[in-house]
Design a protein around this motif. Structure first.
Motif, PDB file in Angstrom:
ATOM      1  N   LEU A 127     -51.114  22.293  60.434  1.00 40.97           N
ATOM      2  CA  LEU A 127     -52.538  22.203  60.127  1.00 40.97           C
ATOM      3  C   LEU A 127     -52.799  20.972  59.274  1.00 40.97           C
ATOM      4  N   THR A 128     -53.851  20.247  59.620  1.00 41.74           N
ATOM      5  CA  THR A 128     -54.270  19.102  58.819  1.00 41.74           C
ATOM      6  C   THR A 128     -55.642  19.398  58.246  1.00 41.74           C
ATOM      7  N   SER A 129     -55.960  18.809  57.108  1.00 39.24           N
ATOM      8  CA  SER A 129     -57.272  19.068  56.502  1.00 39.24           C
ATOM      9  C   SER A 129     -58.382  18.406  57.307  1.00 39.24           C
ATOM     10  N   CYS A 130     -58.078  17.299  57.956  1.00 36.77           N
ATOM     11  CA  CYS A 130     -59.085  16.644  58.803  1.00 36.77           C
ATOM     12  C   CYS A 130     -58.408  16.137  60.070  1.00 36.77           C
ATOM     13  N   GLY A 131     -59.213  15.790  61.014  1.00 36.42           N
ATOM     14  CA  GLY A 131     -58.690  15.359  62.310  1.00 36.42           C
ATOM     15  C   GLY A 131     -59.652  15.695  63.428  1.00 36.42           C
ATOM     16  N   GLY A 132     -60.599  16.594  63.127  1.00 35.49           N
ATOM     17  CA  GLY A 132     -61.595  16.949  64.137  1.00 35.49           C
ATOM     18  C   GLY A 132     -60.960  17.586  65.354  1.00 35.49           C
ATOM     19  N   HIS A 133     -61.634  17.427  66.474  1.00 36.26           N
ATOM     20  CA  HIS A 133     -61.132  17.986  67.729  1.00 36.26           C
ATOM     21  C   HIS A 133     -60.408  16.882  68.497  1.00 36.26           C
ATOM     22  N   ILE A 134     -59.114  16.979  68.541  1.00 36.63           N
ATOM     23  CA  ILE A 134     -58.211  16.035  69.187  1.00 36.63           C
ATOM     24  C   ILE A 134     -58.436  14.593  68.735  1.00 36.63           C
ATOM     25  N   GLY A 135     -58.737  14.420  67.447  1.00 34.25           N
ATOM     26  CA  GLY A 135     -58.912  13.077  66.905  1.00 34.25           C
ATOM     27  C   GLY A 135     -57.684  12.636  66.148  1.00 34.25           C
ATOM     28  N   PHE A 136     -57.486  13.222  64.988  1.00 37.92           N
ATOM     29  CA  PHE A 136     -56.330  12.961  64.136  1.00 37.92           C
ATOM     30  C   PHE A 136     -56.138  11.468  63.857  1.00 37.92           C
ATOM     31  N   LEU A 137     -57.258  10.763  63.671  1.00 34.84           N
ATOM     32  CA  LEU A 137     -57.179   9.338  63.344  1.00 34.84           C
ATOM     33  C   LEU A 137     -56.695   9.175  61.916  1.00 34.84           C
ATOM     34  N   GLU A 138     -56.076   8.027  61.628  1.00 34.78           N
ATOM     35  CA  GLU A 138     -55.529   7.782  60.297  1.00 34.78           C
ATOM     36  C   GLU A 138     -55.966   6.427  59.776  1.00 34.78           C
ATOM     37  N   GLY A 139     -56.114   6.357  58.457  1.00 31.88           N
ATOM     38  CA  GLY A 139     -56.369   5.090  57.798  1.00 31.88           C
ATOM     39  C   GLY A 139     -57.811   4.649  57.833  1.00 31.88           C
ATOM     40  N   LEU A 140     -58.081   3.604  57.069  1.00 35.01           N
ATOM     41  CA  LEU A 140     -59.425   3.039  56.990  1.00 35.01           C
ATOM     42  C   LEU A 140     -59.849   2.434  58.325  1.00 35.01           C
ATOM     43  N   TRP A 141     -58.931   1.769  58.998  1.00 37.69           N
ATOM     44  CA  TRP A 141     -59.178   1.177  60.311  1.00 37.69           C
ATOM     45  C   TRP A 141     -58.198   1.792  61.303  1.00 37.69           C
ATOM     46  N   PRO A 142     -58.557   2.935  61.885  1.00 39.67           N
ATOM     47  CA  PRO A 142     -57.626   3.633  62.783  1.00 39.67           C
ATOM     48  C   PRO A 142     -57.150   2.745  63.933  1.00 39.67           C
ATOM     49  N   ARG A 143     -55.878   2.842  64.204  1.00 43.21           N
ATOM     50  CA  ARG A 143     -55.263   2.098  65.307  1.00 43.21           C
ATOM     51  C   ARG A 143     -55.089   3.023  66.510  1.00 43.21           C
ATOM     52  N   LYS A 144     -54.418   2.513  67.515  1.00 45.65           N
ATOM     53  CA  LYS A 144     -54.215   3.285  68.740  1.00 45.65           C
ATOM     54  C   LYS A 144     -53.369   4.534  68.513  1.00 45.65           C
TER      55      LYS A 144
END
Length: 194
Positions: free
Chosen positions: A152-169
């Motif tokens: 479980l992650t605190s954030c990530g939305g629905h199939i997002g799980f982006l990371e960092g200020l400028w999310p990469r691929k």
């Protein structure tokens, strides 16, 4: 789409236990309890952002074949659906032969089959996923099955799980999936219960 795939896969794994040709599986952003998922999607902001649009897409996907469906469904009611629940009540549950929408949602909800999964399965959910509200994530059931790794992650939305200020691929989901698959291939004999 992805939530549906995850739900189908967990339901399959729970139904067949170890009697599956699969060695391991991974599911992302599963809607563990369909009742809670549709309740969440019917909250005003979520209805505006997601539910109305998705329901519109479902309705328009039927438009091209409306004549064929007229023989099986009350298409006037189907086309008036404003929520996924209304669409499922008039179309999806009928299409799959369920007596009621409650029967369909009960059968589609994979949380009750998690305890009988017989192969290693990685389940990744975000606590802020409106399609899979955090109160519906089956933490206690997952703890009872040594084959289940519920991340479980605190954030990530629905199939997002982006990371960092400028999310990469590459996302958190991509990295966790890669590590899980690598572990299955490199250490399969130690983690597989066969």
């Amino acid at each position: 789409k992805d939530m549906g795939y995850s739900m189908l896969l967990v339901n399959y794994l729970g139904k067949f236990g170890t009697e599956t040709p699969l060695k391991a599986a991974a599911v992302f952003s599963a809607g563990w309890n369909v009742f809670d998922s549709v309740d969440s999607l019917e909250k005003p902001v979520n209805w505006l952002l997601f539910n109305y649009y998705l329901t519109s897409c479902l309705r328009s996907s039927l438009t091209r074949h409306r004549e064929m469906f007229e023989k099986l469904f009350n298409m006037n009611l189907v086309m008036k659906a404003k929520t996924i629940r209304e669409f499922d009540k008039q179309f999806t549950s009928v299409m799959f032969g369920y007596p009621t929408i409650d029967d369909y949602y009960t059968d589609a909800s994979p949380f009750h089959r998690l305890k009988t999964v017989g192969i290693p399965v990685l389940c990744l959910n975000a606590m802020d996923d409106v399609f899979s509200p955090n109160h519906a994530i089956p933490v206690e059931i997952a703890k009872q099955n040594p084959n289940v790794a519920l991340v479980l992650t605190s954030c990530g939305g629905h199939i997002g799980f982006l990371e960092g200020l400028w999310p990469r691929k590459c996302t958190y989901m991509d990295r966790v999936f890669k590590q899980f698959v690598q572990a299955v291939f490199e250490h399969g004999s130690k983690i597989l219960n066969r």
